[in-house]
Design an enzyme around this catalytic site. Sequence first.
Site, PDB file in Angstrom:
ATOM      1  N   THR A  83       0.664  -1.289   0.000  1.00 31.21           N
ATOM      2  CA  THR A  83      -0.117   0.075  -0.069  1.00 31.21           C
ATOM      3  C   THR A  83       0.803   1.154   0.064  1.00 31.21           C
ATOM      4  O   THR A  83       1.897   1.293   0.754  1.00 31.21           O
ATOM      5  CB  THR A  83      -0.851  -0.004   1.485  1.00 31.21           C
ATOM      6  OG1 THR A  83      -1.504  -1.200   1.187  1.00 31.21           O
ATOM      7  CG2 THR A  83      -1.601   1.164   1.588  1.00 31.21           C
ATOM      8  N   VAL A 107     -12.436  -5.740   3.671  1.00 32.39           N
ATOM      9  CA  VAL A 107     -12.092  -4.468   3.489  1.00 32.39           C
ATOM     10  C   VAL A 107     -10.749  -4.546   4.386  1.00 32.39           C
ATOM     11  O   VAL A 107     -10.810  -5.213   5.618  1.00 32.39           O
ATOM     12  CB  VAL A 107     -13.019  -3.548   4.321  1.00 32.39           C
ATOM     13  CG1 VAL A 107     -12.300  -2.152   4.449  1.00 32.39           C
ATOM     14  CG2 VAL A 107     -14.144  -3.438   3.334  1.00 32.39           C
ATOM     15  N   GLY A 108      -9.677  -3.872   4.192  1.00 29.03           N
ATOM     16  CA  GLY A 108      -8.191  -3.870   4.887  1.00 29.03           C
ATOM     17  C   GLY A 108      -8.438  -2.506   5.993  1.00 29.03           C
ATOM     18  O   GLY A 108      -9.322  -2.050   6.053  1.00 29.03           O
ATOM     19  N   ASP A 109      -7.265  -2.408   6.217  1.00 28.40           N
ATOM     20  CA  ASP A 109      -7.008  -1.334   7.056  1.00 28.40           C
ATOM     21  C   ASP A 109      -6.923   0.204   6.481  1.00 28.40           C
ATOM     22  O   ASP A 109      -7.438   1.219   7.181  1.00 28.40           O
ATOM     23  CB  ASP A 109      -5.662  -1.484   7.925  1.00 28.40           C
ATOM     24  CG  ASP A 109      -4.507  -1.543   6.850  1.00 28.40           C
ATOM     25  OD1 ASP A 109      -4.531  -2.376   5.869  1.00 28.40           O
ATOM     26  OD2 ASP A 109      -3.641  -0.813   7.250  1.00 28.40           O
TER      27      ASP A 109
HETATM   28  C1  SD4 Z   1      -4.617  -4.374   3.320  1.00 31.45           C
HETATM   29  N1  SD4 Z   1      -2.668  -2.859   4.041  1.00 31.45           N
HETATM   30  O1  SD4 Z   1      -5.599  -4.286   2.419  1.00 31.45           O
HETATM   31  C2  SD4 Z   1      -3.428  -3.216   2.788  1.00 31.45           C
HETATM   32  C3  SD4 Z   1      -2.623  -3.793   1.811  1.00 31.45           C
HETATM   33  C4  SD4 Z   1      -1.406  -4.014   1.880  1.00 31.45           C
HETATM   34  O2  SD4 Z   1       0.114  -5.939   1.903  1.00 31.45           O
HETATM   35  O3  SD4 Z   1      -0.606  -3.248   2.404  1.00 31.45           O
HETATM   36  N2  SD4 Z   1      -1.131  -5.244   1.372  1.00 31.45           N
HETATM   37  O4  SD4 Z   1      -4.521  -5.117   4.113  1.00 31.45           O
END
Ligand code: SD4
Length: 331
Positions: free
Chosen positions: A191, A220-222
């Site tokens: 990200t 949904v992620g963070d």
């Molecule tokens: C998520 N933090 O959707 C984001 C994506 C990411 O390794 O950084 N992926 O969890």
Amino acid sequence: MTSRRRFLQSSLLSATALALAQGATAATGKTATRARVVSTWDFGVGANQAAWAKLSAGSSALDAVETGARWAEETLCNTTVGHCGYPDRDGVQTLDASIMDGDGRCGAVAAIEDILHPISVARAVMEKTPHVLLVGEGAQQFAVQQGFEKKPLLTPEAKKAWQEWLKTAQYKPQINTERAKLPGNKENHDTLGMLALDANGNLAGACTTSGMAWKLHGRVGDSPIVGAGLYVDHAVGAATASGVGEEMIRNAASFLVVELMRQGRTPMEACREAIDRVVRKRPEASKTLQVCFLAMNREGEVGAYALHKGFVYAVCDAAKQDALLDSRSVY
Ligand code: SD4
């Protein structure tokens, strides 16, 4: 961290201390020497430079982070941010983004489809609605009403990678450094999280991602969760995160980093303590997944920490526009 990188880091920080001091005493008062922008991963260098074009011309931190995130969403073609991002297990690409300023104003979109600039939709949610977070179809409907073009984004390469993945269909997030070693895959990033301090001393942050490849549809992620993937408070500083988002959500991690800075920790100490919290809660899991934090306090001091080695972050200010630094890590 290599000694050269350490040297670069310490010389960068001393240059900054000097620049901050000069900024404070400059006759004009508001000079761009005070401004700084930091971003996650190697592509953060390009994103920072896009944001810096704004910051150095006197734009607000908020405009700068939106510009930097838009640059990443549009210009990059990789598996984790923007239009080339890998889809979920059903082959659907869904994007998450959030934006926040130091007054607590924030907006976010989650699981939005077929819209190139989720970060700008997030900003529209913040500025044009009474809400903070719109998801899925509703987020897309709002975007279209606001004049954003709806167009299919999934690239043939991402579709091919998904079809390949279907052969095993195992959801097993890989630590970036390991992923980068796989044949045909040189990517060591995730990200985009960006934090900016403008010449007026205002802070803002942005976070944009296609999330975890092969996630469940609707996951949904963070990144769009204020307090998890991003948090900003003018009184203290700002923090953002990258890695497996479930860990950030479990720990309200970006909020935690900012609160630790409020209690007197430096940005790096705060990131380290938040990482320790992740380890303490899930010691076994923490060995196999990546979590990375990046923070900047209101004085412009920057710090980072990750679970595993391989996390890099980009720092850009009047002294240097292309610094890329290694984060320390637990493992
Ligand atoms: C998520 N933090 O959707 C984001 C994506 C990411 O390794 O950084 N992926 O969890």
